[in-house]
Scaffold this motif. Structure first.
Motif, PDB file in Angstrom:
ATOM      1  N   LEU A  68       8.691  27.877  26.792  1.00 10.44           N
ATOM      2  CA  LEU A  68       9.693  27.188  27.593  1.00 10.44           C
ATOM      3  C   LEU A  68       9.043  26.153  28.508  1.00 10.44           C
ATOM      4  CD1 LEU A  68      12.164  30.059  28.597  1.00 10.44           C
ATOM      5  CD2 LEU A  68      12.606  28.136  27.075  1.00 10.44           C
ATOM      6  N   ASN A  69       7.770  25.917  28.320  1.00  5.31           N
ATOM      7  CA  ASN A  69       7.089  24.871  29.077  1.00  5.31           C
ATOM      8  C   ASN A  69       7.411  23.525  28.437  1.00  5.31           C
ATOM      9  OD1 ASN A  69       5.387  23.085  30.350  1.00  5.31           O
ATOM     10  ND2 ASN A  69       3.503  24.214  29.921  1.00  5.31           N
ATOM     11  N   PRO A  70       8.184  22.649  29.082  1.00  8.45           N
ATOM     12  CA  PRO A  70       8.581  21.376  28.456  1.00  8.45           C
ATOM     13  C   PRO A  70       7.405  20.481  28.117  1.00  8.45           C
ATOM     14  CG  PRO A  70       9.934  21.839  30.388  1.00  8.45           C
ATOM     15  CD  PRO A  70       8.799  22.813  30.407  1.00  8.45           C
ATOM     16  N   LEU A  71       6.284  20.639  28.790  1.00  8.81           N
ATOM     17  CA  LEU A  71       5.107  19.818  28.480  1.00  8.81           C
ATOM     18  C   LEU A  71       4.586  20.101  27.084  1.00  8.81           C
ATOM     19  CD1 LEU A  71       3.066  20.124  31.806  1.00  8.81           C
ATOM     20  CD2 LEU A  71       4.382  18.142  31.044  1.00  8.81           C
ATOM     21  N   ARG A  72       4.828  21.294  26.576  1.00  9.69           N
ATOM     22  CA  ARG A  72       4.268  21.716  25.290  1.00  9.69           C
ATOM     23  C   ARG A  72       5.309  21.793  24.186  1.00  9.69           C
ATOM     24  NH1 ARG A  72       0.898  20.054  27.558  1.00  9.69           N
ATOM     25  NH2 ARG A  72      -0.739  21.026  28.793  1.00  9.69           N
ATOM     26  N   ALA A  73       6.565  21.577  24.486  1.00 10.00           N
ATOM     27  CA  ALA A  73       7.630  21.795  23.509  1.00 10.00           C
ATOM     28  C   ALA A  73       7.576  20.776  22.384  1.00 10.00           C
ATOM     29  CB  ALA A  73       8.984  21.735  24.205  1.00 10.00           C
ATOM     30  N   ILE A  74       7.729  21.262  21.146  1.00 11.92           N
ATOM     31  CA  ILE A  74       7.778  20.377  19.990  1.00 11.92           C
ATOM     32  C   ILE A  74       8.692  20.900  18.884  1.00 11.92           C
ATOM     33  CG2 ILE A  74       5.661  21.436  19.059  1.00 11.92           C
ATOM     34  CD1 ILE A  74       5.111  18.799  17.654  1.00 11.92           C
ATOM     35  N   SER A  75       8.783  22.218  18.712  1.00 10.56           N
ATOM     36  CA  SER A  75       9.493  22.779  17.563  1.00 10.56           C
ATOM     37  C   SER A  75      11.005  22.725  17.751  1.00 10.56           C
ATOM     38  CB  SER A  75       9.065  24.233  17.338  1.00 10.56           C
ATOM     39  OG  SER A  75       9.658  25.093  18.310  1.00 10.56           O
ATOM     40  N   ALA A  76      11.732  22.935  16.632  1.00  9.55           N
ATOM     41  CA  ALA A  76      13.195  22.951  16.675  1.00  9.55           C
ATOM     42  C   ALA A  76      13.706  24.057  17.582  1.00  9.55           C
ATOM     43  CB  ALA A  76      13.750  23.130  15.260  1.00  9.55           C
ATOM     44  N   GLY A 398      -5.497   8.917  -9.853  1.00  8.96           N
ATOM     45  CA  GLY A 398      -6.934   9.064  -9.686  1.00  8.96           C
ATOM     46  C   GLY A 398      -7.394   9.384  -8.283  1.00  8.96           C
ATOM     47  N   LEU A 399      -6.479   9.794  -7.392  1.00 10.13           N
ATOM     48  CA  LEU A 399      -6.843  10.126  -6.011  1.00 10.13           C
ATOM     49  C   LEU A 399      -6.964  11.646  -5.862  1.00 10.13           C
ATOM     50  CD1 LEU A 399      -5.712   7.184  -5.767  1.00 10.13           C
ATOM     51  CD2 LEU A 399      -5.034   7.800  -3.453  1.00 10.13           C
ATOM     52  N   PRO A 400      -8.054  12.132  -5.272  1.00 13.60           N
ATOM     53  CA  PRO A 400      -8.296  13.581  -5.186  1.00 13.60           C
ATOM     54  C   PRO A 400      -7.583  14.237  -3.998  1.00 13.60           C
ATOM     55  CG  PRO A 400     -10.159  12.414  -4.269  1.00 13.60           C
ATOM     56  CD  PRO A 400      -9.200  11.351  -4.763  1.00 13.60           C
ATOM     57  N   VAL A 401      -6.270  14.213  -4.003  1.00 12.03           N
ATOM     58  CA  VAL A 401      -5.502  14.846  -2.924  1.00 12.03           C
ATOM     59  C   VAL A 401      -5.466  16.348  -3.148  1.00 12.03           C
ATOM     60  CG1 VAL A 401      -3.212  15.083  -1.886  1.00 12.03           C
ATOM     61  CG2 VAL A 401      -4.115  12.806  -2.445  1.00 12.03           C
ATOM     62  N   GLU A 402      -5.768  17.087  -2.104  1.00 11.24           N
ATOM     63  CA  GLU A 402      -5.729  18.551  -2.144  1.00 11.24           C
ATOM     64  C   GLU A 402      -4.745  19.042  -1.092  1.00 11.24           C
ATOM     65  OE1 GLU A 402      -8.662  22.021  -0.553  1.00 11.24           O
ATOM     66  OE2 GLU A 402      -9.555  20.616  -1.988  1.00 11.24           O
ATOM     67  N   ILE A 403      -3.868  19.945  -1.469  1.00  9.52           N
ATOM     68  CA  ILE A 403      -2.881  20.492  -0.542  1.00  9.52           C
ATOM     69  C   ILE A 403      -3.410  21.819   0.007  1.00  9.52           C
ATOM     70  CG2 ILE A 403      -0.498  21.227  -0.212  1.00  9.52           C
ATOM     71  CD1 ILE A 403      -0.939  18.239  -0.952  1.00  9.52           C
ATOM     72  N   ARG A 404      -3.432  21.931   1.314  1.00 12.79           N
ATOM     73  CA  ARG A 404      -3.878  23.176   1.946  1.00 12.79           C
ATOM     74  C   ARG A 404      -2.715  23.770   2.733  1.00 12.79           C
ATOM     75  NH1 ARG A 404      -9.601  23.159   4.702  1.00 12.79           N
ATOM     76  NH2 ARG A 404     -10.026  22.728   2.505  1.00 12.79           N
ATOM     77  N   PRO A 405      -2.026  24.758   2.179  1.00  9.73           N
ATOM     78  CA  PRO A 405      -0.934  25.400   2.922  1.00  9.73           C
ATOM     79  C   PRO A 405      -1.464  26.096   4.172  1.00  9.73           C
ATOM     80  CG  PRO A 405      -0.823  25.926   0.575  1.00  9.73           C
ATOM     81  CD  PRO A 405      -2.171  25.305   0.816  1.00  9.73           C
ATOM     82  N   GLU A 406      -0.763  25.910   5.268  1.00  6.76           N
ATOM     83  CA  GLU A 406      -1.139  26.519   6.535  1.00  6.76           C
ATOM     84  C   GLU A 406      -0.041  27.486   6.971  1.00  6.76           C
ATOM     85  OE1 GLU A 406      -3.884  26.151   8.203  1.00  6.76           O
ATOM     86  OE2 GLU A 406      -4.816  24.302   7.458  1.00  6.76           O
ATOM     87  N   PRO A 407      -0.405  28.576   7.627  1.00  4.25           N
ATOM     88  CA  PRO A 407       0.626  29.503   8.115  1.00  4.25           C
ATOM     89  C   PRO A 407       1.478  28.863   9.198  1.00  4.25           C
ATOM     90  CG  PRO A 407      -1.526  30.109   8.970  1.00  4.25           C
ATOM     91  CD  PRO A 407      -1.773  29.025   7.967  1.00  4.25           C
ATOM     92  N   ALA A 408       2.701  29.355   9.316  1.00  3.19           N
ATOM     93  CA  ALA A 408       3.597  28.830  10.346  1.00  3.19           C
ATOM     94  C   ALA A 408       3.039  29.103  11.736  1.00  3.19           C
ATOM     95  CB  ALA A 408       4.979  29.473  10.202  1.00  3.19           C
ATOM     96  N   GLU A 409       2.457  30.277  11.913  1.00  2.83           N
ATOM     97  CA  GLU A 409       1.964  30.675  13.224  1.00  2.83           C
ATOM     98  C   GLU A 409       0.832  29.750  13.681  1.00  2.83           C
ATOM     99  OE1 GLU A 409       2.357  32.689  10.651  1.00  2.83           O
ATOM    100  OE2 GLU A 409       4.110  33.834  11.334  1.00  2.83           O
ATOM    101  N   GLY A 410       1.066  29.047  14.742  1.00  5.38           N
ATOM    102  CA  GLY A 410       0.044  28.201  15.319  1.00  5.38           C
ATOM    103  C   GLY A 410      -0.082  26.822  14.702  1.00  5.38           C
ATOM    104  N   TYR A 411       0.797  26.480  13.770  1.00  2.99           N
ATOM    105  CA  TYR A 411       0.647  25.175  13.111  1.00  2.99           C
ATOM    106  C   TYR A 411       0.739  24.029  14.114  1.00  2.99           C
ATOM    107  CZ  TYR A 411       1.280  21.278   9.876  1.00  2.99           C
ATOM    108  OH  TYR A 411       1.138  20.086   9.213  1.00  2.99           O
ATOM    109  N   PHE A 412       1.719  24.088  15.011  1.00  2.00           N
ATOM    110  CA  PHE A 412       1.911  22.980  15.942  1.00  2.00           C
ATOM    111  C   PHE A 412       0.862  22.938  17.054  1.00  2.00           C
ATOM    112  CE2 PHE A 412       6.421  23.291  14.416  1.00  2.00           C
ATOM    113  CZ  PHE A 412       6.437  22.057  13.786  1.00  2.00           C
ATOM    114  N   THR A 413       0.216  24.045  17.310  1.00  2.00           N
ATOM    115  CA  THR A 413      -0.777  24.070  18.388  1.00  2.00           C
ATOM    116  C   THR A 413      -2.206  23.925  17.881  1.00  2.00           C
ATOM    117  OG1 THR A 413      -0.777  26.497  18.282  1.00  2.00           O
ATOM    118  CG2 THR A 413       0.669  25.462  19.914  1.00  2.00           C
ATOM    119  N   GLU A 414      -2.439  24.265  16.605  1.00  2.00           N
ATOM    120  CA  GLU A 414      -3.810  24.278  16.106  1.00  2.00           C
ATOM    121  C   GLU A 414      -4.075  23.308  14.961  1.00  2.00           C
ATOM    122  OE1 GLU A 414      -4.533  28.371  15.138  1.00  2.00           O
ATOM    123  OE2 GLU A 414      -3.648  29.055  17.026  1.00  2.00           O
ATOM    124  N   VAL A 415      -3.018  22.790  14.323  1.00  2.00           N
ATOM    125  CA  VAL A 415      -3.209  21.934  13.147  1.00  2.00           C
ATOM    126  C   VAL A 415      -2.608  20.543  13.374  1.00  2.00           C
ATOM    127  CG1 VAL A 415      -2.750  21.672  10.674  1.00  2.00           C
ATOM    128  CG2 VAL A 415      -3.210  23.942  11.622  1.00  2.00           C
TER     129      VAL A 415
END
Length: 529
Positions: A68-76, A398-415
């Motif tokens: 509930l800290n507005p400085l950190r809010a980002i998610s829906a 010909g582009l080497p794109v790799e998809i790395r799925p990340e867990p929901a937990e902590g995605y907005f704060t760590e990724v």
């Protein structure tokens, strides 16, 4: 026929007639499901809000880091919660226009460098403390401070001072800022007390609901504020928010009556959902955008040819067709929804072009190491499928794109906004100035691509300082060209919003500020008695 349906719609909106029976009768008389639901919405609006009940909401987009800290809010979830508990100085009406809220009066100087506002009389925080001009000043300065990295910092760029005297506040800018009233509608700029005791109080608010239970990533409960100043909002006694990140689980909870509202329905299941009589299916062309964002200052994405190679390697049509079932609009690597802004007319639509992608890739000098795109469905329910479609089209080029799925937990704060190539989703807005200030000014904490600089900032600020629509359009057009050719965003699609409501919910509509009525559905809807 019209009289009969109007009569039945009125009874249905008051809970005196079955929604299923109404829709069945409407269908028998030749009305489509969409037209019949429209009649129910109109009847509910005409009847007016009813007070009472517990509103249960199932939301996608939450995790254990929600705050509930507005400085950190980002998610829906965070946006929805802050709209429940907080007061902003201005609010958005149904057309997305700024209207007075906690500020009863607001006025700009002729040059728009100085804004003066007066608070409503009798405003109180949930702890009983009076809301004063000093609290307004502290709130604004807190978000403007670059050290706090608020998502609203770009909206307050150029703010030089905030002074207060009782209920009166004066805000001064270095340059004209005619957009300031609109900026004050932002959900992060909820009023909070000036620092008390040993630091800043982050979770004291003045809005229509009081937080009672806060279990991040699981459950949030809010109770109506008996001292709220606005009788036109806060109709239910209690709001319970459940974090349900799985689409099928949200739909099952709604269909079984466990929740009343749900965001982000899967557009691929729209026909199935529309056939459920107990469920309202609300679609809005809010212009929300899915983005794959490269940090342009981080290798190898600091090479403009590599960025262009990835843009040409993106098959936008495939994503719109296969992931959105056509419910949206093709993106053009720009944050502005296509067709919404005249200044986009001179920019050609970028299409999938494997040959151009390969040419730019070779020119970039990249040595073939994987280009790792980090993605989580916490951003948007179809993000992983869209990313996989991108990998497929990029591989073919010909582009080497790799998809790395990340867990929901902590995605907005760590990724997100930390790793060099990530997926994100942002709700749309009809205001080009507000969008650029939030995501593309150099000083904005949410400039996820790190692209910009003095030239871009100057154009945005020049547009903001002018009351001449032609000059503004010209500035925006130059910014759009810079973002299109050099920026770090791959934007394949602008998504329609798909939201669900039970038949008990009234007053729920699409909104130009995005899903869940710009986050304010909890304080605007009501339940049948």
């Amino acid at each position: 026929m019209e009289g009969e349906l109007a009569y039945l719609a009125g009874r249905t909106s008051r809970g005196l007639h079955s929604r299923r029976a109404f829709l069945g009768r409407a269908g028998a008389l030749g009305l489509s499901m969409v037209m019949a639901q429209g009649l129910l919405v109109s009847a509910a609006q005409a009847a007016g809000p009813q007070k009472g009940g517990v509103l249960r909401v199932g939301l996608h987009g939450g995790d254990y880091a929600d705050t509930l800290n507005p400085l950190r809010a980002i998610s829906a979830v965070e946006r929805f919660n802050l709209r429940c508990v907080g007061d902003t100085l201005m609010a958005s009406d149904s057309e997305g226009r700024p209207v007075p809220a906690a500020a009863e009066e607001i006025e700009a100087s002729p040059d728009h460098r100085t804004w003066a506002l007066r608070l409503r009389e009798g405003l109180q925080f949930h702890n009983g403390q009076a809301v004063t001009g000093a609290d307004v000043a502290a709130t604004l300065m807190r978000h403007a401070d670059p050290a706090n990295r608020s998502g609203a910092s770009g909206l307050l760029s150029g703010m030089e001072s905030v002074t207060s005297d009782g209920d009166h506040v004066v805000i001064s800018f270095a340059d004209p800022n005619p957009w300031f009233a609109e900026a004050l509608t932002d959900y992060r700029l909820v009023l909070q007390p000036a620092p008390l005791g040993n630091g800043v109080v982050h979770e004291v608010f003045s809005g229509p609901y009081i937080p009672r239970i806060n279990e991040p990533g699981v459950r949030h409960v809010f109770e109506r504020n008996p001292r709220d100043w606005d009788n036109s909002r806060g109709h239910v006694d209690q709001i319970e928010v459940l974090v349900i990140n799985n689409h099928d689980a949200r739909l099952a909870a709604l269909s079984s009556g466990q929740i009343h509202l749900a965001n982000r329905a899967d557009p691929r299941k729209s026909a199935q959902i529309a056939a459920i009589p107990e469920v309202q299916f609300v679609r809005g062309a809010s212009g929300g955008r899915l983005a794959f964002s490269m940090q342009t200052g981080a290798a190898p994405y600091d090479r403009s040819d590599l960025r262009l190679a990835l843009k040409y390697a993106l098959d936008r049509d495939a994503i719109l067709r296969d992931v959105l079932s056509g419910y949206g609009r093709i993106g053009n690597d720009l944050p502005f929804a296509p067709g919404d802004h005249a200044f986009l007319a001179g920019i050609s639509q970028r299409s999938y072009d494997p040959e151009k992608a390969s040419w730019h890739y070779k020119r970039s000098g990249h040595e073939g190491m994987p280009l790792v795109l980090r993605v989580s469905d916490i951003t948007w329910p179809g993000a992983l499928e869209a990313a996989e479609a991108f990998r497929t089209s990029a591989t073919a080029a010909g582009l080497p794109v790799e998809i790395r799925p990340e867990p929901a937990e902590g995605y907005f704060t760590e990724v997100w906004n930390k790793k060099p190539f990530t997926a994100s989703y942002h709700d749309g807005t009809s205001s080009a100035g507000r969008l650029l200030s939030t995501y593309h000014l150099s000083a904005s904490a949410w400039n996820e691509t790190r692209f910009g600089g003095e030239a871009l900032d100057k154009l945005v600020m020049e547009a903001r300082a002018s009351a001449d629509p032609t000059l503004q359009q010209n500035c925006f057009a130059e910014v759009a060209k810079m973002l299109h050719e050099q920026g770090g965003s791959l934007i394949p699609v602008h998504c329609d919003s798909f939201e669900l409501a039970s038949s008990e919910v009234q007053g729920f509509t699409a909104h130009p500020d995005g899903e869940m009525m710009g986050g304010a559905a909890g304080i605007r809807v009501w339940l049948n008695a």
